[in-house]
Design a protein around this motif. Structure first.
Motif, short mmCIF file in Angstrom:
data_model
loop_
_atom_site.label_atom_id
_atom_site.label_comp_id
_atom_site.label_asym_id
_atom_site.label_seq_id
_atom_site.Cartn_x
_atom_site.Cartn_y
_atom_site.Cartn_z
N SER A 97 25.55 19.37 41.72
CA SER A 97 25.20 20.58 42.46
C SER A 97 26.10 20.73 43.69
O SER A 97 26.34 19.75 44.42
CB SER A 97 23.73 20.49 42.89
OG SER A 97 23.38 21.52 43.78
N TRP A 98 26.58 21.97 43.93
CA TRP A 98 27.35 22.23 45.14
C TRP A 98 26.34 22.41 46.27
O TRP A 98 25.71 23.46 46.39
CB TRP A 98 28.25 23.45 44.98
CG TRP A 98 29.10 23.73 46.18
CD1 TRP A 98 29.03 24.83 47.00
CD2 TRP A 98 30.15 22.90 46.71
NE1 TRP A 98 29.95 24.73 48.01
CE2 TRP A 98 30.66 23.56 47.86
CE3 TRP A 98 30.69 21.66 46.35
CZ2 TRP A 98 31.69 23.03 48.63
CZ3 TRP A 98 31.71 21.14 47.12
CH2 TRP A 98 32.21 21.81 48.23
N CYS A 103 26.31 29.41 38.06
CA CYS A 103 26.33 30.16 39.32
C CYS A 103 25.05 30.97 39.46
O CYS A 103 24.33 31.18 38.48
CB CYS A 103 27.55 31.08 39.37
SG CYS A 103 27.61 32.29 38.02
N ASP A 104 24.79 31.43 40.69
CA ASP A 104 23.74 32.41 40.89
C ASP A 104 24.40 33.79 40.96
O ASP A 104 25.48 33.98 40.38
CB ASP A 104 22.88 32.08 42.12
CG ASP A 104 23.67 32.10 43.43
OD1 ASP A 104 24.81 32.63 43.47
OD2 ASP A 104 23.13 31.58 44.44
N SER A 105 23.83 34.71 41.68
CA SER A 105 24.39 36.06 41.71
C SER A 105 25.75 36.14 42.39
O SER A 105 26.52 37.07 42.16
CB SER A 105 23.42 37.01 42.41
OG SER A 105 23.20 36.60 43.75
N LYS A 106 26.09 35.13 43.21
CA LYS A 106 27.38 35.19 43.90
C LYS A 106 28.01 33.83 44.16
O LYS A 106 29.21 33.72 44.37
CB LYS A 106 27.24 35.93 45.22
CG LYS A 106 26.20 35.33 46.17
CD LYS A 106 26.05 36.19 47.42
CE LYS A 106 24.96 35.64 48.35
NZ LYS A 106 24.76 36.49 49.55
N ARG A 107 27.20 32.76 44.16
CA ARG A 107 27.71 31.44 44.57
C ARG A 107 27.81 30.48 43.41
O ARG A 107 27.06 30.56 42.43
CB ARG A 107 26.78 30.84 45.63
CG ARG A 107 26.86 31.47 47.00
CD ARG A 107 25.85 30.84 47.93
NE ARG A 107 24.51 31.22 47.58
CZ ARG A 107 23.74 32.08 48.30
NH1 ARG A 107 24.22 32.61 49.42
NH2 ARG A 107 22.53 32.38 47.91
N LEU A 108 28.72 29.52 43.55
CA LEU A 108 28.75 28.37 42.65
C LEU A 108 27.44 27.61 42.76
O LEU A 108 26.98 27.33 43.87
CB LEU A 108 29.91 27.45 43.02
CG LEU A 108 29.91 26.08 42.34
CD1 LEU A 108 30.19 26.20 40.86
CD2 LEU A 108 30.92 25.15 43.02
N MET A 121 32.21 29.53 47.12
CA MET A 121 31.84 28.17 47.49
C MET A 121 31.68 28.13 49.02
O MET A 121 32.69 28.13 49.74
CB MET A 121 32.90 27.16 47.05
CG MET A 121 33.07 27.05 45.55
SD MET A 121 34.33 25.82 45.08
CE MET A 121 33.53 24.28 45.55
N PRO A 122 30.45 28.15 49.55
CA PRO A 122 30.30 28.00 50.99
C PRO A 122 30.88 26.67 51.44
O PRO A 122 30.92 25.70 50.68
CB PRO A 122 28.77 28.04 51.18
CG PRO A 122 28.24 28.69 49.94
CD PRO A 122 29.17 28.29 48.85
#
Length: 228
Positions: free
Chosen positions: A45-46, A186-191, A222-223
């Protein structure tokens, strides 16, 4: 004569019910038999994505605090999941054997939330056919078998990346890993996660069904790692 027809129909319906019960029982034995599976998925998990999403939801529970406090994390182990070629087992012992606290604490460097570790044992570890210590040793060995690409270890700025680009980076860093043995979610925008398929002896292996569940977005965010 009508009475005989009614009895015959009744007997046929009973036969169908019994045959269905036998089929269900056979399936249940497969689902609930510890150690009877085909391969593992190592899910990485990122952590910055998890923490950012938790913050947006206002989730400030103990598990979130443990992972999203002061210590910086990049990829953390979500779990090592027994899989079938189609589908997967879960909660193979009810109630599950209680996980010893000292084993839980020994895993916090890889899985930085006690609740996550307990849940992974209950849901997935009990399906592995391994004892609690051996299962978490397998997680540690699986994680050690995968090298994180250098550019993601100390990500100091937000990064937009194509899922294929991320897979390619992992494949380049891990000889023997192929694009049929790795998927990105991914979710709606993030890895969200990188999932890598491993044989029971923890060698890279292909897994078509896992690959079919991969992220279909062209790019994901990727935050950055806190303090990275």
């Amino acid at each position: 004569m009508p009475r005989l027809v009614t009895i015959s129909r009744f007997l046929i319906s009973i036969a169908f019910v019994l045959s269905g019960a036998v089929a269900a029982s056979a399936q249940d034995r497969r689902q609930n038999a510890p150690g009877e599976f085909d391969f593992y998925v190592l899910s990485l998990s990122w952590s910055p994505s998890f923490c950012e999403a938790a913050s947006e939801r206002g989730n400030n529970g103990r598990g979130t605090q443990a992972q999203c406090g002061g210590r910086p994390y990049s990829f953390v182990v979500h779990g090592l999941w027994p899989q079938y070629e189609r589908g997967f087992p879960e909660y193979c012992q009810r109630p599950s054997p209680r996980l010893a606290r000292n084993i839980m604490t020994s895993m916090l460097d890889l899985m930085p939330a006690p609740g996550l570790i307990y849940n992974e044992w209950d849901k997935h570890g009990t399906c592995s056919g391994l004892g609690e210590r051996a299962y978490f040793e397998a997680i540690r060995k699986a994680r050690a078998a995968v090298k994180i690409p250098e550019e993601f270890l100390q990500l100091s700025e937000p990064k937009t990346v194509a899922p294929d680009e991320l897979e390619t980076a992992f494949i380049k860093a891990n000889p023997g890993l192929s694009n049929s043995a790795i998927s990105v979610t991914c979710d709606s925008k993030r890895l969200s996660e990188v999932r890598i398929c491993l044989s029971k002896d923890l060698q890279f292996r292909s897994c078509e069904e896992i690959d079919r569940r991969a992220c279909r977005r062209d790019q994901v965010l990727m935050p950055p790692v806190r303090g990275g």
